[in-house]
Design a protein around this motif. Structure first.
Motif, PDB file in Angstrom:
ATOM      1  N   THR A 185       0.850  -1.192   0.000  1.00  0.00           N
ATOM      2  CA  THR A 185       0.000   0.000   0.000  1.00  0.00           C
ATOM      3  C   THR A 185       0.886   1.242   0.000  1.00  0.00           C
ATOM      4  OG1 THR A 185      -0.123  -0.052   2.422  1.00  0.00           O
ATOM      5  CG2 THR A 185      -1.878  -1.171   1.206  1.00  0.00           C
ATOM      6  N   ASP A 186       0.315   2.340  -0.455  1.00  0.00           N
ATOM      7  CA  ASP A 186       1.052   3.601  -0.499  1.00  0.00           C
ATOM      8  C   ASP A 186       1.102   4.233   0.892  1.00  0.00           C
ATOM      9  OD1 ASP A 186       1.398   3.302  -3.204  1.00  0.00           O
ATOM     10  OD2 ASP A 186      -0.436   4.410  -3.695  1.00  0.00           O
ATOM     11  N   ALA A 187       2.279   4.754   1.240  1.00  0.00           N
ATOM     12  CA  ALA A 187       2.463   5.404   2.537  1.00  0.00           C
ATOM     13  C   ALA A 187       2.358   6.913   2.389  1.00  0.00           C
ATOM     14  CB  ALA A 187       3.819   5.030   3.123  1.00  0.00           C
ATOM     15  N   LYS A 188       1.919   7.554   3.465  1.00  0.00           N
ATOM     16  CA  LYS A 188       1.752   9.009   3.446  1.00  0.00           C
ATOM     17  C   LYS A 188       3.091   9.729   3.530  1.00  0.00           C
ATOM     18  CE  LYS A 188      -0.119  10.872   7.067  1.00  0.00           C
ATOM     19  NZ  LYS A 188      -1.126  11.294   8.081  1.00  0.00           N
ATOM     20  N   ASN A 189       4.028   9.194   4.306  1.00  0.00           N
ATOM     21  CA  ASN A 189       5.333   9.813   4.492  1.00  0.00           C
ATOM     22  C   ASN A 189       6.438   8.899   3.946  1.00  0.00           C
ATOM     23  OD1 ASN A 189       4.031  11.911   5.961  1.00  0.00           O
ATOM     24  ND2 ASN A 189       4.071  10.620   7.802  1.00  0.00           N
ATOM     25  N   GLY A 315       4.912  -4.308   2.876  1.00  0.00           N
ATOM     26  CA  GLY A 315       5.897  -3.920   1.861  1.00  0.00           C
ATOM     27  C   GLY A 315       6.670  -2.672   2.202  1.00  0.00           C
ATOM     28  N   ARG A 316       6.941  -2.454   3.491  1.00  0.00           N
ATOM     29  CA  ARG A 316       7.697  -1.285   3.926  1.00  0.00           C
ATOM     30  C   ARG A 316       9.187  -1.626   4.039  1.00  0.00           C
ATOM     31  NH1 ARG A 316       3.344   0.662   2.644  1.00  0.00           N
ATOM     32  NH2 ARG A 316       1.979   1.834   4.055  1.00  0.00           N
ATOM     33  N   ASP A 317       9.992  -0.577   4.165  1.00  0.00           N
ATOM     34  CA  ASP A 317      11.439  -0.721   4.308  1.00  0.00           C
ATOM     35  C   ASP A 317      11.798  -0.503   5.775  1.00  0.00           C
ATOM     36  OD1 ASP A 317      14.111  -0.970   3.915  1.00  0.00           O
ATOM     37  OD2 ASP A 317      14.385   0.937   2.851  1.00  0.00           O
ATOM     38  N   PHE A 318      12.177  -1.569   6.453  1.00  0.00           N
ATOM     39  CA  PHE A 318      12.528  -1.498   7.872  1.00  0.00           C
ATOM     40  C   PHE A 318      14.046  -1.532   8.012  1.00  0.00           C
ATOM     41  CE2 PHE A 318      13.495  -3.504  11.971  1.00  0.00           C
ATOM     42  CZ  PHE A 318      12.819  -2.650  12.816  1.00  0.00           C
ATOM     43  N   ARG A 319      14.600  -0.550   8.716  1.00  0.00           N
ATOM     44  CA  ARG A 319      16.058  -0.439   8.856  1.00  0.00           C
ATOM     45  C   ARG A 319      16.419  -0.232  10.323  1.00  0.00           C
ATOM     46  NH1 ARG A 319      17.356   3.837   3.886  1.00  0.00           N
ATOM     47  NH2 ARG A 319      16.196   2.681   2.258  1.00  0.00           N
ATOM     48  N   VAL A 320      17.588  -0.759  10.684  1.00  0.00           N
ATOM     49  CA  VAL A 320      18.130  -0.602  12.034  1.00  0.00           C
ATOM     50  C   VAL A 320      19.548  -0.087  11.903  1.00  0.00           C
ATOM     51  CG1 VAL A 320      18.698  -1.750  14.204  1.00  0.00           C
ATOM     52  CG2 VAL A 320      16.702  -2.495  12.906  1.00  0.00           C
ATOM     53  N   ILE A 321      19.850   1.036  12.556  1.00  0.00           N
ATOM     54  CA  ILE A 321      21.185   1.623  12.449  1.00  0.00           C
ATOM     55  C   ILE A 321      22.066   1.101  13.583  1.00  0.00           C
ATOM     56  CG2 ILE A 321      20.200   3.691  11.414  1.00  0.00           C
ATOM     57  CD1 ILE A 321      20.827   5.151  14.059  1.00  0.00           C
ATOM     58  N   ASN A 322      23.358   1.319  13.424  1.00  0.00           N
ATOM     59  CA  ASN A 322      24.340   0.855  14.402  1.00  0.00           C
ATOM     60  C   ASN A 322      24.125   1.544  15.747  1.00  0.00           C
ATOM     61  OD1 ASN A 322      26.609   0.039  15.795  1.00  0.00           O
ATOM     62  ND2 ASN A 322      27.961   0.250  14.030  1.00  0.00           N
TER      63      ASN A 322
END
Length: 389
Positions: A185-189, A315-322
């Motif tokens: 789905t399309d995200a707002k942000n 279908g989102r992009d989940f990221r974890v930084i150091n």
């Protein structure tokens, strides 16, 4: 991808007795199989230095088929054979995860060896296809009968298995494993960075804040009941009643936290295309005896797991930084790094760009920039002035 749908149900008195018998048989089969595995591992390691476990088929023959022919385990025939076989299969998976963790093949925290199950702990029994069926609003369980769960939502597909659970507070649940399709789905942000904390659970880069529920009242009641439990005689009925009261208080905290985390993670994932979190060293933080209890109540890891699972679903992009990124030591406007500051300092004035930052909001914006690859040059010093709190 697979998902778990859990529903509560209220069995009759007769079904409670049948379920108690089923849980006891599953627990005995697990413990018997685990005892054989431990003995095999110790013998094999003493002779060849290599652990060798018996296969699932051999274990099932020993602890189920042959055990039913003895007078000591004759009552295993009174329950369905499917949960007993599944208990042995689950033990094999537990040992596989343990050995993979030792060899470094399994990611994440080290997995311990399987342990013996106890009667006072959480009880469960898993039915595969053939041991259960859904008939209208009721679910048929082999040699248990029809139970009617409280359907709070519909199952998206036919379940592959169902687990009957009885928790420490004597509540009963049906947990279904179903296959679902990811929905894009399309995200707002475009993106959002989230800084997790104690008083304020989450501070987001868009300026929003999420205040966690107050668990202090229930936590104080648990500590009072635990002191009472320690003074009571083991095996007495009063001690059992106190234990159930403690379990109910724990369940109230867990349910409140789960509801809060589900609503927050759903809102965050549905509105943003990229979700960036910081990799927190929770196991190291809880070693601080002053903050260990408060940190454990927050559920940071559970929130991360929920965001990751819902990101995969939508279908989102989940990221974890150091975890070593200096997100709270850097100005999010100009990139000037002022260094470590005490936790009691909640706002900072950057003398390089004359911007006043809230500590957590500044960290969340830096988390978003680092996660999206738009980080500042941390070597930049700007002016010779020293930033003050």
């Amino acid at each position: 991808m697979k998902a778990r749908y859990q529903f509560r149900f209220y069995p009759t008195d007769q079904q409670q007795q049948l379920l108690a018998q089923l849980f006891g048989c599953v627990r005995v089969v697990w413990n018997d199989a685990l005892a054989i595995c431990k003995q095999s591992v110790s013998v094999a390691f003493a002779s060849t230095r290599k652990a060798k476990l018996p296969s699932n088929n051999d274990l099932q023959k020993l602890v189920i088929t042959q055990a039913k022919k003895t007078d000591e385990r004759l009552w295993l025939s009174d329950v369905s054979n499917i949960p007993l076989q599944q208990s042995v299969a689950d033990l094999g998976i537990a040992y596989k995860n343990f050995f993979d963790s030792l060899k470094g093949k399994r990611k994440g925290k080290k997995v311990g060896s399987p342990k013996f199950k106890k009667k006072a702990q959480r009880q469960s029994a898993r039915f595969r296809i053939g041991g259960f069926s859904i008939k209208g609003d009721e679910v048929y369980l082999a040699k248990i009968g029809n139970v009617k769960p409280i359907w709070s939502r519909q199952l998206p597909s036919a379940p592959s298995s169902v687990t009957v659970i009885k928790d420490c507070a004597n509540r009963y649940f049906l947990s279904f494993i179903v296959e679902i399709e990811p929905v894009g789905t399309d995200a707002k942000n475009q993106s959002i960075g989230i800084d997790l904390g104690l008083k304020t659970f989450a501070v987001m880069s868009n300026g929003e804040k999420a205040i966690s529920p107050d668990y202090s009242k229930k936590d104080r009641k648990i500590r009072k009941l635990q002191r009472k439990l320690a003074r009571q005689q083991k095996g007495s009925k009063r001690r059992e009643r106190t234990r159930i009261k403690i379990a109910k208080q724990h369940n109230q905290i867990a349910d409140t936290r789960k509801d809060f985390l589900h609503k927050l993670s759903t809102k965050v994932v549905s509105q943003n295309q990229a979700i960036i979190l910081e990799d927190l060293n929770v196991s190291g933080m809880v070693k601080n005896r002053r903050l260990a209890r408060v940190i454990s109540l927050q559920g940071w890891r559970e929130f991360r797991v929920l965001c990751e699972a819902k990101s995969e679903k939508l279908g989102r992009d989940f990221r974890v930084i150091n975890r070593w990124e200096p997100t709270s030591q850097t100005c999010s406007c100009c990139g000037y790094r002022w260094g470590k500051i005490d936790l009691s300092v909640r706002s900072v004035l950057c003398l390089n760009c004359n911007t006043t930052h809230d500590r957590d909001e500044n960290a969340s914006r830096n988390i978003e920039m680092v996660g999206m690859g738009h980080r500042h040059d941390l070597k930049r010093t700007g002016s010779d002035c020293q930033t003050t709190s």
